[in-house]
Design a protein around this motif. Structure first.
Motif, PDB file in Angstrom:
ATOM      1  N   VAL A 219     113.830  74.048 -14.210  1.00  0.00           N
ATOM      2  CA  VAL A 219     112.650  74.399 -13.421  1.00  0.00           C
ATOM      3  C   VAL A 219     111.394  74.272 -14.273  1.00  0.00           C
ATOM      4  N   MET A 220     110.416  73.537 -13.747  1.00  0.00           N
ATOM      5  CA  MET A 220     109.098  73.432 -14.353  1.00  0.00           C
ATOM      6  C   MET A 220     108.227  74.572 -13.831  1.00  0.00           C
ATOM      7  N   VAL A 221     107.663  75.344 -14.738  1.00  0.00           N
ATOM      8  CA  VAL A 221     106.794  76.455 -14.350  1.00  0.00           C
ATOM      9  C   VAL A 221     105.350  75.956 -14.339  1.00  0.00           C
ATOM     10  N   MET A 222     104.708  76.069 -13.177  1.00  0.00           N
ATOM     11  CA  MET A 222     103.338  75.594 -13.002  1.00  0.00           C
ATOM     12  C   MET A 222     102.433  76.806 -12.752  1.00  0.00           C
ATOM     13  N   THR A 223     101.477  77.013 -13.649  1.00  0.00           N
ATOM     14  CA  THR A 223     100.571  78.154 -13.537  1.00  0.00           C
ATOM     15  C   THR A 223      99.280  77.728 -12.841  1.00  0.00           C
ATOM     16  N   LEU A 224      98.891  78.498 -11.821  1.00  0.00           N
ATOM     17  CA  LEU A 224      97.700  78.208 -11.034  1.00  0.00           C
ATOM     18  C   LEU A 224      96.595  79.220 -11.331  1.00  0.00           C
ATOM     19  N   ASP A 225      95.392  78.731 -11.521  1.00  0.00           N
ATOM     20  CA  ASP A 225      94.242  79.617 -11.703  1.00  0.00           C
ATOM     21  C   ASP A 225      93.872  80.269 -10.374  1.00  0.00           C
ATOM     22  N   GLY A 226      93.205  81.400 -10.467  1.00  0.00           N
ATOM     23  CA  GLY A 226      92.705  82.044  -9.268  1.00  0.00           C
ATOM     24  C   GLY A 226      93.517  83.246  -8.844  1.00  0.00           C
ATOM     25  N   GLU A 227      93.328  83.654  -7.599  1.00  0.00           N
ATOM     26  CA  GLU A 227      93.984  84.814  -7.027  1.00  0.00           C
ATOM     27  C   GLU A 227      94.996  84.385  -5.969  1.00  0.00           C
ATOM     28  N   ALA A 228      95.904  85.310  -5.625  1.00  0.00           N
ATOM     29  CA  ALA A 228      96.925  85.001  -4.619  1.00  0.00           C
ATOM     30  C   ALA A 228      96.287  84.607  -3.288  1.00  0.00           C
ATOM     31  N   SER A 229      95.146  85.210  -2.969  1.00  0.00           N
ATOM     32  CA  SER A 229      94.486  84.911  -1.696  1.00  0.00           C
ATOM     33  C   SER A 229      93.973  83.476  -1.628  1.00  0.00           C
ATOM     34  N   ASP A 230      93.836  82.848  -2.794  1.00  0.00           N
ATOM     35  CA  ASP A 230      93.368  81.465  -2.821  1.00  0.00           C
ATOM     36  C   ASP A 230      94.449  80.488  -2.366  1.00  0.00           C
ATOM     37  N   TYR A 231      95.687  80.975  -2.287  1.00  0.00           N
ATOM     38  CA  TYR A 231      96.807  80.059  -2.037  1.00  0.00           C
ATOM     39  C   TYR A 231      97.579  80.432  -0.774  1.00  0.00           C
ATOM     40  N   ALA A 232      96.873  80.927   0.212  1.00  0.00           N
ATOM     41  CA  ALA A 232      97.508  81.181   1.510  1.00  0.00           C
ATOM     42  C   ALA A 232      98.013  79.852   2.076  1.00  0.00           C
ATOM     43  N   GLY A 233      99.258  79.867   2.542  1.00  0.00           N
ATOM     44  CA  GLY A 233      99.827  78.648   3.100  1.00  0.00           C
ATOM     45  C   GLY A 233     100.382  77.686   2.076  1.00  0.00           C
ATOM     46  N   ILE A 234     100.587  78.133   0.826  1.00  0.00           N
ATOM     47  CA  ILE A 234     101.073  77.235  -0.211  1.00  0.00           C
ATOM     48  C   ILE A 234     102.483  76.722   0.085  1.00  0.00           C
ATOM     49  N   TYR A 271     110.361  73.447  -9.178  1.00  0.00           N
ATOM     50  CA  TYR A 271     109.012  73.854  -9.570  1.00  0.00           C
ATOM     51  C   TYR A 271     108.811  75.293  -9.127  1.00  0.00           C
ATOM     52  N   ASP A 272     108.385  76.132 -10.045  1.00  0.00           N
ATOM     53  CA  ASP A 272     107.978  77.494  -9.729  1.00  0.00           C
ATOM     54  C   ASP A 272     106.478  77.600  -9.964  1.00  0.00           C
ATOM     55  N   TYR A 273     105.735  77.994  -8.922  1.00  0.00           N
ATOM     56  CA  TYR A 273     104.288  78.153  -9.024  1.00  0.00           C
ATOM     57  C   TYR A 273     103.964  79.631  -9.170  1.00  0.00           C
ATOM     58  N   VAL A 274     103.208  79.958 -10.221  1.00  0.00           N
ATOM     59  CA  VAL A 274     102.870  81.345 -10.509  1.00  0.00           C
ATOM     60  C   VAL A 274     101.389  81.441 -10.843  1.00  0.00           C
ATOM     61  N   LEU A 275     100.854  82.664 -10.736  1.00  0.00           N
ATOM     62  CA  LEU A 275      99.493  82.912 -11.194  1.00  0.00           C
ATOM     63  C   LEU A 275      99.483  83.129 -12.708  1.00  0.00           C
ATOM     64  N   THR A 276      98.304  83.217 -13.280  1.00  0.00           N
ATOM     65  CA  THR A 276      98.197  83.369 -14.732  1.00  0.00           C
ATOM     66  C   THR A 276      98.814  84.660 -15.233  1.00  0.00           C
ATOM     67  N   ASP A 277      98.935  85.658 -14.369  1.00  0.00           N
ATOM     68  CA  ASP A 277      99.569  86.914 -14.777  1.00  0.00           C
ATOM     69  C   ASP A 277     101.076  86.907 -14.508  1.00  0.00           C
ATOM     70  N   GLY A 278     101.604  85.772 -14.059  1.00  0.00           N
ATOM     71  CA  GLY A 278     103.037  85.643 -13.810  1.00  0.00           C
ATOM     72  C   GLY A 278     103.461  85.945 -12.388  1.00  0.00           C
ATOM     73  N   THR A 279     102.532  86.341 -11.528  1.00  0.00           N
ATOM     74  CA  THR A 279     102.874  86.628 -10.134  1.00  0.00           C
ATOM     75  C   THR A 279     103.392  85.370  -9.445  1.00  0.00           C
ATOM     76  N   PRO A 280     104.614  85.409  -8.892  1.00  0.00           N
ATOM     77  CA  PRO A 280     105.153  84.211  -8.232  1.00  0.00           C
ATOM     78  C   PRO A 280     104.432  83.923  -6.922  1.00  0.00           C
ATOM     79  N   LEU A 281     104.242  82.613  -6.663  1.00  0.00           N
ATOM     80  CA  LEU A 281     103.575  82.187  -5.440  1.00  0.00           C
ATOM     81  C   LEU A 281     104.488  81.363  -4.539  1.00  0.00           C
ATOM     82  N   ALA A 282     105.208  80.407  -5.122  1.00  0.00           N
ATOM     83  CA  ALA A 282     106.048  79.524  -4.313  1.00  0.00           C
ATOM     84  C   ALA A 282     107.024  78.786  -5.221  1.00  0.00           C
TER      85      ALA A 282
END
Length: 292
Positions: A219-234, A271-282
Motif C-alpha cells: 500500500v502506498m500512503v498518500m498524504t493530503l494537505d488541508g482538512e477533512a472537509s476539503d475532501y467531501a466525496g473523495i 493507496y491509502d489517503y490520509v491527512l497530515t495528522d494521519g487521519t484516514p480519508l479513503a
C-alpha cells in the motif's frame, strides 16, 4: 588526491542504489559476487569500493588499470522485460549516471552473444569534462535480470570485451532460490522507499509504503494537505479515477520493480489517503490480476 574519471562514474552509478556494505577482493580469474560470478579479463580488476549488497540488487564494477574503461554489472533477483528495463535505465533517465548521455537510437536493439540474448543501446556524452562512449545491455538469465554497461575514453567501445564479460556471467542459483515472496516484496518496497517522501502535486505527497504479508498487499500512503472537509466525496472521486489508475499501474509494470514483483508474487496494490495528522480519508485496492 582527485578521483579519476572512472571512480567518479562509479559514484554516480551508486546514486541509483544505496551502498551499505563494501567488499574487497584481490584480482582473480573470476569475481564472486553475492548473486553472480563473472570472469575478470586480463587488464581489468574489480573496484574495491564497487560491490553493492543493498537488499536485492548486487552491483560490481570492473575497471582497467589505465583508467580508460569501466564495466558496470547490476543484477536483480527477478526477471523483468529487458527491452523496457534498458530503455528505462538509459533513454528514460532511470539511472542518474546515464541520464545526461546521448543515445543515437531512441529504442534498444536486439543482441545475441552465444546463448545470451537481450537488448543493447549505444551512448555517448561528457562526464566531468571527459568525452566517453559506451554501450548498455540488458538480458535475463536463470531468474535474474542483468543491466550491464561499459563506458570508455577510447574512440570505440570494445564490443569483444563486453561480449566476453556478459557470456561469462554465472548466476548463484542457491542465493536466488533463497528469495521467497516476502523477501522479494519487502526488498522492492525498501528500494522504493529511497524515493519518498515525494511531492506528487500541490496537495499530495507520497509519504510511505506499507506491506502486509498476511493480506498479501502493498500500500502506498498518500498524504493530503488541508482538512477533512476539503475532501467531501473523495470516495466517489477515487472510484471515478480507478480505471485510469489501474491502467497507469499496468503501463508501469515493466519498469517499476515495486509493481512487477508485488503483482508477480500475488500481492494486491493499494493507496491509502490520509491527512497530515494521519487521519484516514479513503482507500483503494487493485488486485494483481487487474495489473497483469
Amino acid at each position: 588526491m582527485q578521483s579519476s574519471i572512472m571512480k567518479k562514474i562509479s559514484l554516480l552509478s551508486i546514486l541509483t542504489l544505496l551502498l551499505i556494505t563494501i567488499a574487497s577482493c584481490s584480482h582473480s580469474e573470476r569475481y564472486d559476487a553475492r548473486l553472480f560470478s563473472v570472469e575478470v579479463p586480463d587488464g581489468l580488476e574489480p573496484d574495491e569500493d564497487s560491490e553493492n549488497n543493498y537488499t536485492l540488487i548486487n552491483y560490481v564494477q570492473l575497471t582497467d588499470t589505465a583508467d580508460n574503461n569501466t564495466y558496470v554489472i547490476m543484477a536483480f533477483p527477478f526477471e523483468g522485460n529487458p527491452e523496457a528495463v534498458l530503455h528505462n535505465q538509459t533513454v528514460g533517465g532511470g539511472n542518474p549516471a546515464l541520464a545526461a548521455m546521448h543515445y543515437p537510437a531512441s529504442r534498444p536493439e536486439p543482441f545475441k552473444f552465444g546463448r545470451r540474448e537481450g537488448y543493447e543501446i549505444a551512448m555517448s556524452g561528457v562526464i566531468e569534462g571527459i568525452d566517453v562512449v559506451g554501450t548498455g545491455y540488458c538480458f535475463n538469465t536463470d531468474g535474474c535480470t542483468f543491466f550491464v554497461y561499459n563506458l570508455t575514453k577510447e574512440a570505440t567501445p570494445d564490443a569483444k570485451m563486453s561480449r566476453k564479460i556478459i557470456e561469462s556471467i554465472s548466476v548463484n542459483t542457491d542465493e536466488i532460490e533463497s528469495y521467497d515472496a516476502e523477501r522479494l516484496v519487502e526488498g522492492v518496497a525498501d528500494m522504493a522507499r529511497l524515493n519518498i517522501p515525494l511531492r506528487i502535486d500541490e496537495l499530495t505527497t507520497w509519504s510511505g509504503i506499507t506491506t502486509d504479508h498476511n493480506k498479501r498487499e502493498v500500500v502506498m500512503v498518500m498524504t493530503l494537505d488541508g482538512e477533512a472537509s476539503d475532501y467531501a466525496g473523495i470516495d466517489e472521486h477515487l472510484a471515478s479515477l480507478r480505471g485510469a489508475m489501474v491502467e497507469n499501474l499496468r503501463e508501469g509494470r515493466d519498469t517499476d520493480w515495486l509493481i512487477l514483483v508485488a503483482t508477480d508474487q500475488g500481492y494486491s496494490l493499494g493507496y491509502d489517503y490520509v491527512l497530515t495528522d494521519g487521519t484516514p480519508l479513503a482507500s483503494l485496492r487493485v488486485s494483481p490480476d487487474e495489473v497483469k
